[in-house]
Write a protein that holds these residues in place. Structure first.
Motif, mmCIF file in Angstrom:
data_model
loop_
_atom_site.group_PDB
_atom_site.id
_atom_site.type_symbol
_atom_site.label_atom_id
_atom_site.label_comp_id
_atom_site.label_asym_id
_atom_site.label_seq_id
_atom_site.Cartn_x
_atom_site.Cartn_y
_atom_site.Cartn_z
ATOM 1 N N ARG A 67 10.859 23.935 17.895
ATOM 2 C CA ARG A 67 9.419 23.760 18.372
ATOM 3 C C ARG A 67 9.367 24.472 19.759
ATOM 4 O O ARG A 67 8.434 25.393 20.087
ATOM 5 N N LEU A 70 9.536 28.176 19.541
ATOM 6 C CA LEU A 70 8.130 28.577 19.078
ATOM 7 C C LEU A 70 7.055 28.855 19.866
ATOM 8 O O LEU A 70 6.101 29.666 20.156
ATOM 9 N N THR A 73 7.807 31.562 22.529
ATOM 10 C CA THR A 73 7.386 32.759 22.073
ATOM 11 C C THR A 73 5.992 33.196 21.989
ATOM 12 O O THR A 73 5.468 34.304 22.548
ATOM 13 N N ASN A 162 9.353 37.502 14.472
ATOM 14 C CA ASN A 162 8.033 37.084 13.418
ATOM 15 C C ASN A 162 8.604 36.927 11.892
ATOM 16 O O ASN A 162 8.135 36.111 11.250
ATOM 17 N N LEU A 165 9.981 33.524 11.541
ATOM 18 C CA LEU A 165 9.142 32.288 11.030
ATOM 19 C C LEU A 165 9.282 31.634 9.731
ATOM 20 O O LEU A 165 9.081 30.341 9.603
ATOM 21 N N TRP A 168 12.475 29.544 10.464
ATOM 22 C CA TRP A 168 12.035 28.139 11.115
ATOM 23 C C TRP A 168 11.203 27.301 10.136
ATOM 24 O O TRP A 168 11.536 26.078 10.209
ATOM 25 N N CYS A 184 5.144 31.993 5.148
ATOM 26 C CA CYS A 184 5.887 32.789 5.972
ATOM 27 C C CYS A 184 6.932 33.688 5.383
ATOM 28 O O CYS A 184 7.474 34.643 5.749
ATOM 29 N N ARG A 237 2.673 30.756 13.555
ATOM 30 C CA ARG A 237 3.399 30.279 14.392
ATOM 31 C C ARG A 237 2.740 28.974 15.171
ATOM 32 O O ARG A 237 3.199 27.982 15.305
ATOM 33 N N ILE A 241 3.861 24.973 14.899
ATOM 34 C CA ILE A 241 3.893 24.036 16.073
ATOM 35 C C ILE A 241 2.960 22.672 16.008
ATOM 36 O O ILE A 241 3.266 21.656 16.341
#
Length: 250
Positions: A67, A70, A73, A162, A165, A168, A184, A237, A241
């Motif tokens: 988290r 992210l 970024t 990117n 993502l 993640w 994603c 993104r 979050i």
């Protein structure tokens, strides 16, 4: 049609060609990356599940690390000056039998690839791309990213940040549900296509027209596509979050 059936049909359409090639033993230098570099298996991608509002206590540190990456970024402006030369740095000063995709030719002579790297330098901020640079290419990079500096270096114009993502999203499962993971995945697949079109490999035989970043026009084309991917990535993104934040405060 139920949510489960819709999800399965969506994933089946995305994976059909990959699964056929895998059964036939055919390698693909663009799309195989999504199933070799990334560790999520097709069966996992096909399994439907909703978001959950929980984070297991033993996972709070890992989830918090993702988290924070992210968020860090997302707060930075996108930098669009790398022109995909990370892929060039991965073949810099290598012979044909040393490169990653040995079955595919390079579209430029090796001295021209080397001259491009040496003249332009490399501006890669992503550690997991940088670590695949050839040893002589690493000193030519503007940054020397490490895992420890990942939170300080990653920025939303980076294709690999990117693409990640996708990584993640599945590492945040089961907090993050399957719909977001597949969103994603689709993003990562499309970015990977640009990534390899801008590479020094000649993939015209697979239908991939090159983005000739060795030219002024090609660099402009790459930067425009890079900006579009940064814009497309931003809401995904933010979604990741928000899902984590809701779970942490539930």
């Amino acid at each position: 049609m139920s949510a489960v059936e819709e999800h399965e049909q969506r994933v089946d359409a995305l994976l059909r060609d990959h699964l056929r090639r895998r059964k036939e033993g055919i390698k693909h230098p663009v799309e195989d990356f999504l199933f070799t570099y990334y560790s999520y298996r097709p069966a996992q991608l096909r399994k439907w599940r909703p978001d959950t509002s929980t984070v297991a206590p033993e996972r709070r540190q890992t989830v918090g690390w993702i988290r924070d990456l992210l968020v860090a970024t997302a707060r930075r402006p996108p930098h669009l000056g790398c022109f995909g030369l990370h892929e060039w740095a991965m073949v810099y000063r290598l012979g044909q039998q040393e490169i990653r995709h040995t079955a595919w030719p390079l579209r430029l002579p090796r001295p021209e690839i080397a001259a491009m790297i040496e003249a332009k330098g490399v501006r890669c901020s992503h550690f997991d791309a940088f670590r695949f640079f050839t040893p002589p290419a690493r000193p030519l990079n503007l940054l020397q990213p490490t895992r420890e500096t990942q939170h300080e270096n990653e920025q939303p114009g980076c294709l690999h940040a990117n693409m990640d993502l996708y990584k993640w999203s599945y590492k945040l499962a089961p907090t993050v549900g399957s719909e977001t993971v597949v969103d994603c995945f689709e993003l990562a697949r499309d970015i990977r296509t640009l990534d390899m079109r801008a590479s020094p490999y000649d993939l015209a035989g697979l239908g991939y027209a090159p983005v000739r970043v060795e030219t002024t026009e090609g660099r402009a084309e790459y930067a425009a596509a890079q900006r579009a991917f940064a814009e497309r990535s931003a809401p995904l993104r933010r979604r990741l979050i928000d899902i984590v934040d809701r779970a942490f405060t539930a």
